[in-house]
Design a protein around this motif. Structure first.
Motif, PDB file in Angstrom:
ATOM      1  N   PHE A   4     -27.088  81.422  54.356  1.00 31.18           N
ATOM      2  CA  PHE A   4     -25.226  82.886  53.660  1.00 31.18           C
ATOM      3  C   PHE A   4     -24.823  81.485  52.354  1.00 31.18           C
ATOM      4  O   PHE A   4     -23.751  81.548  52.436  1.00 31.18           O
ATOM      5  CB  PHE A   4     -25.028  82.477  55.141  1.00 31.18           C
ATOM      6  N   HIS A   5     -24.506  80.428  51.733  1.00 32.48           N
ATOM      7  CA  HIS A   5     -24.625  79.859  51.828  1.00 32.48           C
ATOM      8  C   HIS A   5     -24.900  78.303  51.098  1.00 32.48           C
ATOM      9  O   HIS A   5     -26.578  78.085  51.817  1.00 32.48           O
ATOM     10  CB  HIS A   5     -22.966  78.865  52.023  1.00 32.48           C
ATOM     11  N   ASN A   6     -24.612  77.330  50.025  1.00 35.51           N
ATOM     12  CA  ASN A   6     -25.189  76.235  49.428  1.00 35.51           C
ATOM     13  C   ASN A   6     -24.931  74.725  50.907  1.00 35.51           C
ATOM     14  O   ASN A   6     -25.147  73.529  50.218  1.00 35.51           O
ATOM     15  CB  ASN A   6     -24.533  76.258  48.507  1.00 35.51           C
ATOM     16  N   MET A   7     -25.742  75.147  52.135  1.00 31.36           N
ATOM     17  CA  MET A   7     -25.487  74.054  53.133  1.00 31.36           C
ATOM     18  C   MET A   7     -26.417  73.528  53.314  1.00 31.36           C
ATOM     19  O   MET A   7     -28.002  74.057  53.413  1.00 31.36           O
ATOM     20  CB  MET A   7     -25.156  74.439  54.210  1.00 31.36           C
ATOM     21  N   ALA A   8     -27.054  72.488  53.346  1.00 30.27           N
ATOM     22  CA  ALA A   8     -27.676  71.616  53.615  1.00 30.27           C
ATOM     23  C   ALA A   8     -27.519  70.354  54.819  1.00 30.27           C
ATOM     24  O   ALA A   8     -26.700  69.909  54.719  1.00 30.27           O
ATOM     25  CB  ALA A   8     -28.356  70.642  52.473  1.00 30.27           C
ATOM     26  N   LEU A   9     -28.324  70.032  55.660  1.00 28.06           N
ATOM     27  CA  LEU A   9     -28.315  69.966  57.362  1.00 28.06           C
ATOM     28  C   LEU A   9     -29.352  68.681  57.480  1.00 28.06           C
ATOM     29  O   LEU A   9     -30.467  69.344  57.014  1.00 28.06           O
ATOM     30  CB  LEU A   9     -28.117  70.987  58.167  1.00 28.06           C
ATOM     31  N   MET A  10     -29.108  67.642  57.898  1.00 34.19           N
ATOM     32  CA  MET A  10     -30.195  66.388  58.398  1.00 34.19           C
ATOM     33  C   MET A  10     -30.503  66.787  59.922  1.00 34.19           C
ATOM     34  O   MET A  10     -29.535  66.397  60.719  1.00 34.19           O
ATOM     35  CB  MET A  10     -29.886  64.973  57.596  1.00 34.19           C
ATOM     36  N   CYS A  11     -31.347  66.101  60.368  1.00 35.35           N
ATOM     37  CA  CYS A  11     -31.799  66.635  61.987  1.00 35.35           C
ATOM     38  C   CYS A  11     -32.270  64.287  62.032  1.00 35.35           C
ATOM     39  O   CYS A  11     -32.725  64.350  61.318  1.00 35.35           O
ATOM     40  CB  CYS A  11     -32.469  67.762  62.283  1.00 35.35           C
ATOM     41  N   PRO A  12     -32.999  64.154  62.968  1.00 36.35           N
ATOM     42  CA  PRO A  12     -33.228  63.682  63.586  1.00 36.35           C
ATOM     43  C   PRO A  12     -34.219  63.009  62.709  1.00 36.35           C
ATOM     44  O   PRO A  12     -35.221  61.825  62.579  1.00 36.35           O
ATOM     45  CB  PRO A  12     -32.900  63.256  64.912  1.00 36.35           C
ATOM     46  N   ALA A  13     -35.321  64.245  62.560  1.00 24.44           N
ATOM     47  CA  ALA A  13     -36.872  64.361  61.550  1.00 24.44           C
ATOM     48  C   ALA A  13     -36.803  64.117  60.605  1.00 24.44           C
ATOM     49  O   ALA A  13     -38.141  64.321  59.744  1.00 24.44           O
ATOM     50  CB  ALA A  13     -37.442  65.261  62.072  1.00 24.44           C
ATOM     51  N   THR A  14     -35.385  64.621  60.098  1.00 28.40           N
ATOM     52  CA  THR A  14     -35.578  64.487  57.874  1.00 28.40           C
ATOM     53  C   THR A  14     -35.653  63.389  57.321  1.00 28.40           C
ATOM     54  O   THR A  14     -35.160  61.719  58.243  1.00 28.40           O
ATOM     55  CB  THR A  14     -33.314  65.394  57.484  1.00 28.40           C
ATOM     56  N   THR A  15     -36.237  62.621  56.522  1.00 31.99           N
ATOM     57  CA  THR A  15     -37.079  62.047  55.857  1.00 31.99           C
ATOM     58  C   THR A  15     -36.094  61.770  54.435  1.00 31.99           C
ATOM     59  O   THR A  15     -35.691  62.641  53.857  1.00 31.99           O
ATOM     60  CB  THR A  15     -38.046  61.641  55.702  1.00 31.99           C
ATOM     61  N   ASP A  16     -36.115  60.279  53.720  1.00 34.25           N
ATOM     62  CA  ASP A  16     -35.494  59.523  52.895  1.00 34.25           C
ATOM     63  C   ASP A  16     -36.608  60.857  52.160  1.00 34.25           C
ATOM     64  O   ASP A  16     -35.739  61.216  50.736  1.00 34.25           O
ATOM     65  CB  ASP A  16     -35.668  58.277  52.627  1.00 34.25           C
ATOM     66  N   LYS A  17     -37.969  60.934  52.076  1.00 34.45           N
ATOM     67  CA  LYS A  17     -38.412  61.459  51.572  1.00 34.45           C
ATOM     68  C   LYS A  17     -38.409  62.715  50.519  1.00 34.45           C
ATOM     69  O   LYS A  17     -38.435  63.674  49.791  1.00 34.45           O
ATOM     70  CB  LYS A  17     -40.128  61.247  51.715  1.00 34.45           C
ATOM     71  N   ASP A  18     -37.666  63.817  52.069  1.00 30.00           N
ATOM     72  CA  ASP A  18     -37.395  65.064  51.863  1.00 30.00           C
ATOM     73  C   ASP A  18     -35.862  65.052  51.273  1.00 30.00           C
ATOM     74  O   ASP A  18     -36.235  65.676  50.076  1.00 30.00           O
ATOM     75  CB  ASP A  18     -37.171  65.148  53.719  1.00 30.00           C
ATOM     76  N   VAL A  19     -35.229  64.357  51.044  1.00 34.14           N
ATOM     77  CA  VAL A  19     -34.055  64.527  50.213  1.00 34.14           C
ATOM     78  C   VAL A  19     -34.249  64.414  49.127  1.00 34.14           C
ATOM     79  O   VAL A  19     -33.640  65.099  48.244  1.00 34.14           O
ATOM     80  CB  VAL A  19     -33.543  63.067  51.034  1.00 34.14           C
ATOM     81  N   ASP A  20     -34.970  63.083  49.115  1.00 31.60           N
ATOM     82  CA  ASP A  20     -35.473  62.399  46.793  1.00 31.60           C
ATOM     83  C   ASP A  20     -36.107  64.239  46.854  1.00 31.60           C
ATOM     84  O   ASP A  20     -36.187  64.612  45.561  1.00 31.60           O
ATOM     85  CB  ASP A  20     -36.196  61.749  46.920  1.00 31.60           C
ATOM     86  N   THR A  21     -37.055  65.214  47.724  1.00 29.35           N
ATOM     87  CA  THR A  21     -38.174  66.423  47.242  1.00 29.35           C
ATOM     88  C   THR A  21     -36.614  66.939  46.744  1.00 29.35           C
ATOM     89  O   THR A  21     -36.935  67.952  45.774  1.00 29.35           O
ATOM     90  CB  THR A  21     -38.333  66.430  47.917  1.00 29.35           C
TER      91      THR A  21
END
Length: 449
Positions: free
Chosen positions: A418-435
């Motif tokens: 619906f929009h350009n939103m990104a949400l973090m969860c407890p399982a998200t990692t630094d590597k995910d964000v850097d990707t």
């Protein structure tokens, strides 16, 4: 921006999506018995010619039926902010449904009081009732507000998000007056009969509408979300609270999306004092759940009214609301998954995500902005960042959004469609964000390089 280049890149990414996802394409094409070919028509809001079909999901990962794995920053548009099928929630649901049974027996469970106490600790409101969705929580809160004030109208902010509540589908029109939100389907009446509207961050506009003396409640997100994050300016929320009290109007904070701000949403993070609060989606850990809270004084006023049917067909409640299964899932989510410590880690990841997006924007000197609300980050094609919902809506660019979303999805990342939103969860990692930072940068390089 070279629009011709954008169109070529979008066509390339769309063709690649079809090439990569033959099973999803086939499943969509044979879904003849579904209205719009999907379980809910909003599932057609997706970049490309068809949605990718879910096979499995766990933590911050999704797998589609074509066997592609994705880093999931969409997370069910907040519904899976706890991550997909967190262990504690899965165990609680399994125990309630199979070992104990009675998922929906129309009898209360002791879990409900635990959840109510925890919601009080987090948000401050002292009396709680449950629903299955935040939409229903909002509907019922609106009814209670009308009952206790004797006033007919509800005020919302232009382009705020409160689910499919009829009263909320109003925006500020070009002439500055309230008008039906474009595309409103089958409205039961002219929305201006039930609602008033003011721009977010516009205290003068809010006071002008409240001065009519017919507004039962202001239903608002402490920060706009679904139209892109629009943050409150200094003093705005304090001004809203002062004006609502001055004009005898109740204040309802809808924290369904703004829960990302912290364990107690914006209400706790910013020291807000609403009369009621609504929430849904994330609190159930993926199981349908919602709730609304009231101040003790307001609860006593309502319970003391002999003329209000609060226990049968008075319009507040549903057979499955507060069922044992959803309440068990909510307890597990709040007790073991979306904890204070988890929010602190999610906030740091969101800061990292925001910094990565900002670096890409600055590299190409783009007139874009990125805003963050705790675990939630979002970029808009406008600079400075929009200060109202109407400004944020005007900053949308369908082709550009589709290009970026398809580019990400074709390389294993999902954003909210619906929009350009990104949400973090407890399982998200630094590597995910850097990707994401790397792929976002590559998408910009192809478009602007």
């Amino acid at each position: 921006m070279d629009r011709a280049r954008l169109r070529r890149l979008l066509a390339r990414e769309s063709a690649e999506a079809q090439e990569l996802n033959p099973r999803s394409k086939a499943a969509y094409e044979r879904a003849d018995h579904l209205f719009g070919r999907v379980p809910m028509t909003w599932m057609n809001k997706t970049a490309g010619a068809f949605p990718r079909y879910l096979a499995a999901a766990r933590g911050a990962r999704v797998t589609d039926i074509d066997g592609h794995d994705y880093i999931d920053f969409c997370l069910g548009d907040t519904g899976a902010m706890a991550g997909h099928s967190p262990d504690a929630v899965a165990a609680a649901v399994q125990r309630r449904f199979t070992e104990l049974g009675g998922a929906t027996a129309m009898l209360p469970t002791e879990d409900a009081e635990w959840v109510g106490a925890e919601l009080t600790r987090r948000f401050g409101l002292t009396r709680w009732s449950f629903s299955l969705t935040a939409t229903d929580a909002n509907r019922w809160a609106i009814r209670l507000a009308r009952a206790v004030t004797g006033r007919p109208k509800i005020l919302v902010n232009s382009y705020s998000y409160h689910g499919s509540v009829d009263e909320s589908l109003i925006v500020v029109g070009p002439d500055g007056r309230g008008a039906a939100r474009p595309g409103n389907v089958g409205a039961p009446c002219d929305v201006t009969l039930t609602s008033r509207v003011a721009e977010f961050n516009d205290l003068a506009g809010l006071e002008r509408e409240l001065a009519h003396g017919d507004v039962a409640a202001v239903l608002m997100e402490p920060a706009l979300t679904n139209i892109g994050i629009v943050l409150p300016e200094p003093g705005y929320l304090e001004g809203v609270r002062e004006l609502t009290r001055r004009y005898g109007t109740l204040l309802i904070n809808d924290e369904t999306h703004t829960f990302s701000a912290g364990p107690g949403g914006c209400t706790a993070a910013w020291g807000l004092e609403p009369d009621m609060l609504t929430i849904g989606k994330a609190i159930g850990g993926g199981v349908p759940a919602g709730a609304y809270g009231l101040s003790a004084e307001l609860a006593e006023q309502l319970l003391g009214r002999a003329d209000l049917d609060l226990v049968d067909m008075g319009g507040v409640g549903g057979t499955l609301a507060g069922n044992a299964l959803s309440v068990a899932a909510t307890r597990a989510t709040l007790e073991h998954v979306l904890t204070d410590q988890a929010f602190a880690a999610m906030d740091e990841l969101s800061r990292r995500f925001e910094a990565g997006v900002r670096a890409g924007i600055e590299r190409w000197n783009l007139p874009w902005s990125v805003s963050r609300l705790g675990a939630r980050s979002e970029y808009r094609f406008a600079y400075p960042a929009p200060r109202t919902g109407t400004e944020s809506a005007a900053a949308s660019d369908t082709d550009l959004e589709d290009y970026l979303h398809l580019y990400m999805a074709n390389r294993g990342l999902l954003l909210t469609p619906f929009h350009n939103m990104a949400l973090m969860c407890p399982a998200t990692t630094d590597k995910d964000v850097d990707t994401h930072t790397e792929v976002f940068g590559a998408a910009l390089s192809e478009l602007f390089g």
